[in-house]
Design a protein around this motif. Structure first.
Motif, PDB file in Angstrom:
ATOM      1  N   LEU A  11       0.829  -1.214   0.000  1.00 27.73           N
ATOM      2  CA  LEU A  11       0.000   0.000   0.000  1.00 27.73           C
ATOM      3  C   LEU A  11       0.859   1.257   0.000  1.00 27.73           C
ATOM      4  O   LEU A  11       0.576   2.215  -0.722  1.00 27.73           O
ATOM      5  CB  LEU A  11      -0.930   0.001   1.218  1.00 27.73           C
ATOM      6  N   ARG A  12       1.904   1.246   0.813  1.00 32.50           N
ATOM      7  CA  ARG A  12       2.805   2.414   0.841  1.00 32.50           C
ATOM      8  C   ARG A  12       3.437   2.649  -0.531  1.00 32.50           C
ATOM      9  O   ARG A  12       3.513   3.780  -1.005  1.00 32.50           O
ATOM     10  CB  ARG A  12       3.912   2.218   1.873  1.00 32.50           C
ATOM     11  N   ALA A  13       3.897   1.570  -1.149  1.00 33.71           N
ATOM     12  CA  ALA A  13       4.520   1.695  -2.476  1.00 33.71           C
ATOM     13  C   ALA A  13       3.525   2.266  -3.479  1.00 33.71           C
ATOM     14  O   ALA A  13       3.867   3.159  -4.269  1.00 33.71           O
ATOM     15  CB  ALA A  13       5.038   0.334  -2.942  1.00 33.71           C
ATOM     16  N   MET A  14       2.301   1.778  -3.449  1.00 34.88           N
ATOM     17  CA  MET A  14       1.279   2.276  -4.381  1.00 34.88           C
ATOM     18  C   MET A  14       0.989   3.752  -4.144  1.00 34.88           C
ATOM     19  O   MET A  14       0.878   4.533  -5.089  1.00 34.88           O
ATOM     20  CB  MET A  14      -0.004   1.451  -4.239  1.00 34.88           C
ATOM     21  N   MET A  15       0.865   4.149  -2.895  1.00 39.09           N
ATOM     22  CA  MET A  15       0.591   5.552  -2.586  1.00 39.09           C
ATOM     23  C   MET A  15       1.750   6.440  -3.014  1.00 39.09           C
ATOM     24  O   MET A  15       1.536   7.517  -3.586  1.00 39.09           O
ATOM     25  CB  MET A  15       0.301   5.716  -1.089  1.00 39.09           C
ATOM     26  N   LEU A  16       2.967   5.983  -2.775  1.00 40.19           N
ATOM     27  CA  LEU A  16       4.139   6.769  -3.161  1.00 40.19           C
ATOM     28  C   LEU A  16       4.249   6.887  -4.679  1.00 40.19           C
ATOM     29  O   LEU A  16       4.554   7.963  -5.203  1.00 40.19           O
ATOM     30  CB  LEU A  16       5.406   6.156  -2.565  1.00 40.19           C
ATOM     31  N   LEU A  17       3.979   5.808  -5.389  1.00 39.44           N
ATOM     32  CA  LEU A  17       4.011   5.881  -6.852  1.00 39.44           C
ATOM     33  C   LEU A  17       2.906   6.791  -7.382  1.00 39.44           C
ATOM     34  O   LEU A  17       3.124   7.545  -8.335  1.00 39.44           O
ATOM     35  CB  LEU A  17       3.890   4.486  -7.464  1.00 39.44           C
ATOM     36  N   ALA A  18       1.736   6.728  -6.784  1.00 37.34           N
ATOM     37  CA  ALA A  18       0.627   7.583  -7.222  1.00 37.34           C
ATOM     38  C   ALA A  18       0.935   9.052  -6.972  1.00 37.34           C
ATOM     39  O   ALA A  18       0.458   9.917  -7.708  1.00 37.34           O
ATOM     40  CB  ALA A  18      -0.661   7.180  -6.504  1.00 37.34           C
ATOM     41  N   ALA A  19       1.742   9.336  -5.965  1.00 39.04           N
ATOM     42  CA  ALA A  19       2.052  10.722  -5.619  1.00 39.04           C
ATOM     43  C   ALA A  19       3.373  11.215  -6.226  1.00 39.04           C
ATOM     44  O   ALA A  19       3.716  12.385  -6.072  1.00 39.04           O
ATOM     45  CB  ALA A  19       2.121  10.865  -4.091  1.00 39.04           C
ATOM     46  N   ALA A  20       4.105  10.339  -6.912  1.00 36.44           N
ATOM     47  CA  ALA A  20       5.408  10.717  -7.475  1.00 36.44           C
ATOM     48  C   ALA A  20       5.262  11.883  -8.448  1.00 36.44           C
ATOM     49  O   ALA A  20       4.296  11.947  -9.214  1.00 36.44           O
ATOM     50  CB  ALA A  20       6.043   9.520  -8.169  1.00 36.44           C
ATOM     51  N   ASP A  21       6.225  12.782  -8.416  1.00 38.05           N
ATOM     52  CA  ASP A  21       6.197  14.008  -9.231  1.00 38.05           C
ATOM     53  C   ASP A  21       5.880  13.767 -10.693  1.00 38.05           C
ATOM     54  O   ASP A  21       4.992  14.371 -11.255  1.00 38.05           O
ATOM     55  CB  ASP A  21       7.541  14.745  -9.137  1.00 38.05           C
ATOM     56  N   ASP A  22       6.624  12.878 -11.323  1.00 36.87           N
ATOM     57  CA  ASP A  22       6.401  12.633 -12.748  1.00 36.87           C
ATOM     58  C   ASP A  22       5.829  11.241 -13.001  1.00 36.87           C
ATOM     59  O   ASP A  22       5.886  10.722 -14.108  1.00 36.87           O
ATOM     60  CB  ASP A  22       7.685  12.856 -13.551  1.00 36.87           C
ATOM     61  N   GLY A  23       5.302  10.632 -11.951  1.00 40.27           N
ATOM     62  CA  GLY A  23       4.656   9.335 -12.108  1.00 40.27           C
ATOM     63  C   GLY A  23       5.582   8.146 -12.103  1.00 40.27           C
ATOM     64  O   GLY A  23       5.154   7.037 -12.342  1.00 40.27           O
ATOM     65  N   ARG A  24       6.859   8.353 -11.829  1.00 43.64           N
ATOM     66  CA  ARG A  24       7.773   7.217 -11.807  1.00 43.64           C
ATOM     67  C   ARG A  24       8.758   7.341 -10.661  1.00 43.64           C
ATOM     68  O   ARG A  24       8.997   8.425 -10.140  1.00 43.64           O
ATOM     69  CB  ARG A  24       8.501   7.054 -13.124  1.00 43.64           C
ATOM     70  N   SER A  25       9.326   6.215 -10.282  1.00 45.34           N
ATOM     71  CA  SER A  25      10.288   6.174  -9.195  1.00 45.34           C
ATOM     72  C   SER A  25      11.105   4.894  -9.305  1.00 45.34           C
ATOM     73  O   SER A  25      11.007   4.175 -10.291  1.00 45.34           O
ATOM     74  CB  SER A  25       9.561   6.238  -7.846  1.00 45.34           C
ATOM     75  N   THR A  26      11.871   4.606  -8.278  1.00 44.38           N
ATOM     76  CA  THR A  26      12.672   3.387  -8.223  1.00 44.38           C
ATOM     77  C   THR A  26      12.358   2.658  -6.918  1.00 44.38           C
ATOM     78  O   THR A  26      11.838   3.244  -5.969  1.00 44.38           O
ATOM     79  CB  THR A  26      14.185   3.696  -8.244  1.00 44.38           C
TER      80      THR A  26
END
Length: 144
Positions: A11-26
């Protein structure tokens, strides 16, 4: 009901990805933001990818992205999938509970679990990561 650590990290990963500045992360950036081990986040991301909630691209300009399916997924449904829809208590198994034939607790717990999921199904992952609820910036770290 208590969620497993795996579901919590998913859930944390999903929330962080949904909130990422440009929609992507690592995985590394998500682990740092979630204050979790990179190994555990990678396991959760693997499961989320298998569910079609996260996509990953290798190489320059790659990274992890939340999919439309993931962004629009109901939180209750996501937890059901991550938890494999396990019951609150296990009455069977190697040493089944001797009260099973006359037990009313199982039904009460199943009803409570259904209510729990029904309540969470009122929210999508995007709802949990909305700009006024989860203002995260700089999550794109190490992508590029």
């Amino acid at each position: 009901m208590q969620l497993s650590r795996f579901s919590d990290l998913g859930l944390r990963a999903m929330m962080l990805l949904a909130a990422a500045d440009d929609g992507r992360s690592t995985t590394k950036a998500i682990a740092a933001a979630a204050q979790a081990s990179e190994h555990h986040i990678a396991k959760a991301i693997t499961r989320l990818s298998a569910l079609g909630c996260v996509s990953s691209l290798r190489g320059r300009g790659g990274g992890l992205r939340i999919t439309d399916t993931g962004r629009d997924m109901r939180v209750g449904e996501l937890i059901r999938l991550l938890e494999h829809d396990r019951p609150v208590v296990e009455c069977g198994g190697d040493k089944p509970c001797p009260l099973v034939p006359a037990c009313r607790l199982r039904r009460a717990l199943a009803d409570a679990q259904a209510s729990f999921y029904r309540e969470l199904d009122q929210y999508t992952v995007a709802d949990l990561a909305g700009p006024t609820l989860l203002p995260l910036t700089g999550l794109r770290t190490a992508v590029g």
